[in-house]
Scaffold this active site. Structure first.
Site, PDB file in Angstrom:
ATOM      1  N   GLU A 402      -3.141  -2.203 -12.914  1.00  0.00           N
ATOM      2  CA  GLU A 402      -3.055  -2.273 -14.376  1.00  0.00           C
ATOM      3  C   GLU A 402      -3.650  -1.058 -15.077  1.00  0.00           C
ATOM      4  O   GLU A 402      -4.544  -1.182 -15.902  1.00  0.00           O
ATOM      5  CB  GLU A 402      -3.738  -3.554 -14.873  1.00  0.00           C
ATOM      6  CG  GLU A 402      -2.965  -4.821 -14.562  1.00  0.00           C
ATOM      7  CD  GLU A 402      -1.731  -5.029 -15.434  1.00  0.00           C
ATOM      8  OE1 GLU A 402      -1.381  -4.126 -16.217  1.00  0.00           O
ATOM      9  OE2 GLU A 402      -1.116  -6.102 -15.308  1.00  0.00           O
ATOM     10  N   GLU A 466       1.186  -9.962  -7.302  1.00  0.00           N
ATOM     11  CA  GLU A 466       0.521 -11.157  -7.814  1.00  0.00           C
ATOM     12  C   GLU A 466       1.607 -12.157  -8.180  1.00  0.00           C
ATOM     13  O   GLU A 466       2.600 -11.798  -8.806  1.00  0.00           O
ATOM     14  CB  GLU A 466      -0.321 -10.841  -9.060  1.00  0.00           C
ATOM     15  CG  GLU A 466      -1.488  -9.919  -8.761  1.00  0.00           C
ATOM     16  CD  GLU A 466      -2.274  -9.493 -10.011  1.00  0.00           C
ATOM     17  OE1 GLU A 466      -2.267 -10.226 -11.012  1.00  0.00           O
ATOM     18  OE2 GLU A 466      -2.885  -8.409  -9.949  1.00  0.00           O
TER      19      GLU A 466
END
Ligand code: IPT
Length: 928
Positions: A402, A466
């Site tokens: 991220e 994820e």
């Protein structure tokens, strides 16, 4: 103080190298250090001097975080920086921990160069030894070594480390976890003898066609006695027949890398990672990641995870069919990686990098594309790759998490590809796949993954770095992801978010964001693991183990199909025992096949294949009977005992014949009802309240999450405060009919619910007919009955169990007869919410009542109400009442994974609908 705002890497350290221990002298400096916490970074110097008096200081355990040792407190934010975003500046309120240790050298310490190694300092440390400033550490989850041989004394060495909570590096370390500081990994003094192994690198590839391995070494000579390899010279390479390493069979060869003066024990795993035609392979076979994201967390020690706990994680993963780990979002303690080598887990080793908080600013100023940070980015990658390069378990390098996209990430990838061409590069944020080798996404819906598989997007292997957010009760929908992993060769599995709840043990419960009075926090979003903070497996982990079992046992044309879902191994390590149960009681058992293990004349499938076996000879059964086949380990492995259950399947053998209910008897004498409400108040000797229609459940984290949260819709609709209007209570000869309309205040929609009570001898039957009225604006949390009984303890049922099960998370539940207690039915989710549902009960006994379904019902039983559960924010707020509240459900809404990701799939949504369901009550006094 400029070093605090320095955007470059740390200073003063030696070049990164692999993490190893050897026969050279070393001294662990872990233990009790003197400690002083100051509120600001600009504490006067002085403590670095030999003669400084630290007798007034506190002590602290290294490795450890000061916030968990009585100094300050942890703080949790997910994405947002807990300080103003003005890189590289950090707050003036900058907790600063001075750590001071005086140590002597062990006798015989060699007069050779030596390094001081810090395995992890959060976030920035200024280091002195014997009054001399060594430099600055940066990169909290990465090692730093300082050359200090020339400074050492036999006795009275003074090591001082000033650690600041905030530094420019904090902008690069915005992972979703607790902000906690300190020297949280080991500190070691290592002699580095002249002429020793400065660093080493082993290349051990495997050619699956020829079955040979190719071995070479840098940094010393290599001997591997088991392979008859003696003194292989650096730069030479050798091909020889070997057994390959895989997560499924982690074959390691022990060797020694040596020079004249130093011997380094090493473990070698031969394997080759490749991408062929868009498919990621290891040793020529496609791999599927049945993985988890693992943060390092311990409820008492935070990220200073004790070694035995790291081992416990690995063992628990292996025992639950986890085959892969993404080290989210930083390189773990190196010990964890050595366990992955040894026990067998595929690893994505992820760099310590996240700048997520810039997303709140539309990524303006994001360090990933700011050249002032380039060196820091590449330095982080270099330190990870150099530290971890010798682990066969690592199959992909990950740039971080991220951090959006940018040239600095591309530079990391370029550096790593050049340094280590043997491992592909992963990074989720590069959506165009400009500088990565695998296409990675997080939380893509089933639908989207299906499309990615169909279109072979980007022509690269696809992984979900994820998926299936394990927050609270859930995740739902894992089965449907598995189906996609099996459908498309390039869809190669994923990693559940995440392994462990990051709860902190405090005041009799587990604390989460906000519990430490943080002004800015993200609540219980840090509680989203497959295991509870104390590492008790949650139902989600049991579901994972079943959904992702490496062997599938299913029914096929009167026989049994055994599908081998391993990527690399056969089934020789398993035996297949069967048991036939009628109404959950064993009537026969045996072993499939002709031997103990799954060897034998080609009857067992090789990796990726299936085989069909005939049913064993079974005695006749008349009631509901199931054949359960269990695949378990023949012999003990490093990670489990012999007999450990790896996979199972159930086949229906015979069905029960329902006995029609002849409802002719009078109700009076058997049961009593309230004349006004029509509610049952007594059955035999039992005082009861209800049952009556119930639609509410204490919302789960997944109900609460997402763009259109179910919970919000339910509360808007008023489903948590339904009113029951009794239309009439009609007593007639063959029973009682209670007509009601159940609806929330303020709205026009509702449900008609008619309760038809009939009796036959000691049996009391209730049929509920439900008809929606008006336009329903939302789904229903549940549809069923709720009643209260006097306090009860023992519970027995025949149905699915032993654990909880929901519409979209029920693979782990098998049909059987189960005995437990009301207390043990509860799942203690850290943030209280709906839990403990047992599915498909044919019958249930509890508190002197037997309840039979037509044919089945789901149930929850607890000592508190759904409203109590809904109100509670920590487990210890749930106080038992003196009744048991029993829900008998036709259905519940699924769980989904909307706390981060897709909601409940259409087939698992519960809508207001016309339906009828029936249960029969028998009081204990009437039980035969
Ligand atoms: C994703 C993060 O990568 C992970 O660290 C964690 O925060 C997870 O979400 C949620 O628990 S990022 C999110 C924007 C999808």
């Amino acid at each position: 103080m400029t070093y605090l705002e320095d955007m470059g890497p740390g200073t003063g350290s030696v070049a990164p190298r692999s993490f190893f221990t050897s026969d050279a002298a070393s001294l662990s400096l872990d233990g009790e250090w003197c400690f002083r916490l100051s509120p600001h970074a600009s504490v006067p110097l002085g403590a670095e001097a030999d003669d400084f008096d630290d007798s007034g200081w506190d002590t602290i355990t290294v490795p450890g975080h000061w916030q968990l040792q009585g100094h300050g407190s942890p703080a949790y934010t997910n994405v947002r920086y807990p300080f103003p975003v003005e890189p590289p500046f950090v707050p003036t309120e900058n907790p600063t921990g001075d750590h001071r240790l005086t140590f002597d050298l062990p006798s015989g310490w060699p007069a050779e160069p030596a390094v001081l190694r810090f395995d992890g300092v959060d976030s920035c440390g200024l280091v002195w030894l014997n009054g001399v400033e060594l430099g600055v550490t940066r990169g909290s989850r990465l090692p730093t070594e300082f050359e200090i041989g020339h400074l050492l004394r036999a006795t009275g060495n003074v090591l001082v480390v000033r650690v600041h909570q905030w530094s420019a590096s904090s902008y690069l370390e915005d992972q979703d976890m607790w902000w906690m500081s300190g020297i949280f990994r080991s500190v070691t003094l290592l002699s580095r003898p002249r002429g020793g192994v400065a660093d080493y690198e082993i290349h051990a590839s495997y050619d699956h066609v020829s079955g040979s391995g190719t071995l070479s070494v840098e940094g010393g000579l290599l001997s591997v006695p088991e392979l008859d390899v003696r003194d292989l010279l650096p730069g030479q390479s050798l091909s020889l027949p070997v057994e390959p390493w895989s997560a499924e069979r982690p074959r390691l060869y022990h060797g020694i890398v040596h020079t004249d003066v130093e011997r380094v024990p090493v473990r070698i795993g031969f394997r080759t990672v490749a991408i062929t035609d868009g498919v990621l392979t290891v040793n020529g076979a496609r791999v599927v990641f049945r993985g988890v994201n693992r943060h390092e967390h311990h409820p008492d020690h935070g990220r200073a995870v004790p070694r035995e706990v790291a081992l416990a994680d690995v063992l628990m993963m292996k025992r639950h069919n986890v085959n892969a780990v993404r080290t989210s979002h930083y390189p773990p303690d190196p010990y964890f990686l050595s366990l992955c080598d040894e026990y067998g887990l595929w690893v994505i080793d992820e760099c310590d990098l996240e700048t997520h908080g810039f997303g709140e600013l539309g990524w303006s100023g994001n360090p990933s594309s700011d050249p002032r940070w380039t060196e820091s980015y590449v330095d982080r990658m270099r330190r990870m790759v150099e530290r971890d390069k010798n682990h066969p378990s690592i199959v992909l390098w990950s740039l971080g998490n991220e951090s959006h996209t940018g040239a600095n990430l591309a530079a990391m990838a370029e550096w790593a590809r050049d340094r280590d061409p043997s491992r592909p590069i992963h990074y989720e944020g590069d959506h165009d796949c400009a500088y990565v080798d695998v296409y990675s996404r997080m939380y893509a819906s089933h639908e989207e993954v299906d499309e990615i598989g169909r279109t072979e997007a980007h022509g690269l292997p696809f992984v979900l770095c994820e998926f299936a957010h394990a927050m609270g009760n859930g995740p739902g929908g894992m089965l449907e992801y598995r189906e996609l992993f099996e459908r498309y060769p390039t869809v190669q599995g994923g990693f559940i978010w995440e392994w462990i709840d990051h709860g902190i043990a405090r005041d009799g419960h587990f604390a989460y964001g906000g519990d430490f009075g943080e002004p800015l926090h993200d609540g219980n979003f840090v509680i989203d693991g497959l295991v509870f903070p104390d590492r008790t497996p949650s139902p989600g982990l049991l579901e994972f183990a079943k959904v992702f079992e490496p062997v599938r046992i299913s029914g096929v044309d009167g026989g049994i199909r055994v599908t081998n879902l391993y990527d690399h191994v056969g089934l020789e390590h398993l035996r297949f025992d069967w048991v036939l149960e009628e109404e959950g009681v064993e009537v026969a058992s045996g072993t499939l096949g002709d031997g103990e293990a799954a060897t034998g004349e080609g009857q067992w499938p090789v990796a990726g294949d299936h085989a069909d076996l005939p049913l064993p000879a079974l005695p006749p059964t008349t009631g509901e009977a199931w054949l359960t086949i269990r695949a378990s380990l023949v012999s003990p492995t490093a990670w489990a005992e012999a007999g450990h259950l790896v996979a199972w399947g159930q086949l229906p053998i015979s069905e029960a014949t329902p006995t029609p209910f002849a409802g002719s008897a009078s109700l009076s004498g058997l049961a009593e009802f309230d004349e006004v409400t029509g509610l049952l108040t007594r059955l035999g000797d039992l005082a009861l309240t209800g049952p009556r229609l119930d639609l509410w459940r204490a919302p789960t984290d997944n109900d609460r999450g997402g763009d259109h949260p179910d919970e919000k819709a339910w509360r808007n609709a008023g489903l948590h405060r339904l009113q029951h209007r009794v239309i009439d209570v009609d007593t007639h000869e063959s029973g009682l009919v209670v007509r009601t309309r159940v609806a929330p205040p303020a709205w026009g929609f509702g449900l008609f619910a008619d309760y038809h009570w009939t009796a036959s001898a000691d049996r009391l039957r209730l049929q509920v007919d439900v008809t929606p009225d008006g336009e329903w604006p939302c789904t229903l949390p549940r549809l069923g009955l709720r009643m209260a009984l006097p306090a009860a303890d023992a519970v027995e049922w025949f149905g699915k169990g032993p654990g909880e099960a929901y519409a979209d998370s029920r693979q782990a539940a098998r049909i059987g007869r189960f005995t437990t207690t009301v207390d043990a039915l509860q799942t203690p989710y850290v943030f209280p919410q709906e839990n403990g549902n047992r599915a498909d009960a044919r019958w249930l006994t509890i508190g002197g009542l037997r309840i039979e379904g037509e044919p089945t019902f789901d149930f929850t039983a607890r000592r508190w109400t759904s409203e109590d559960l809904d109100r509670a924010t920590h487990t210890d707020e749930l106080q038992p009442r003196d009744q048991v509240f029993l829900n008998l459900d036709l259905a519940q809404h699924g769980l989904g994974t909307a706390s981060c990701g897709p909601g409940v799939l259409p087939q698992y949504r519960l809508n207001a609908q016309k339906c009828s369901f029936a249960v029969t009550f028998v009081s204990a006094s009437g039980l035969s």
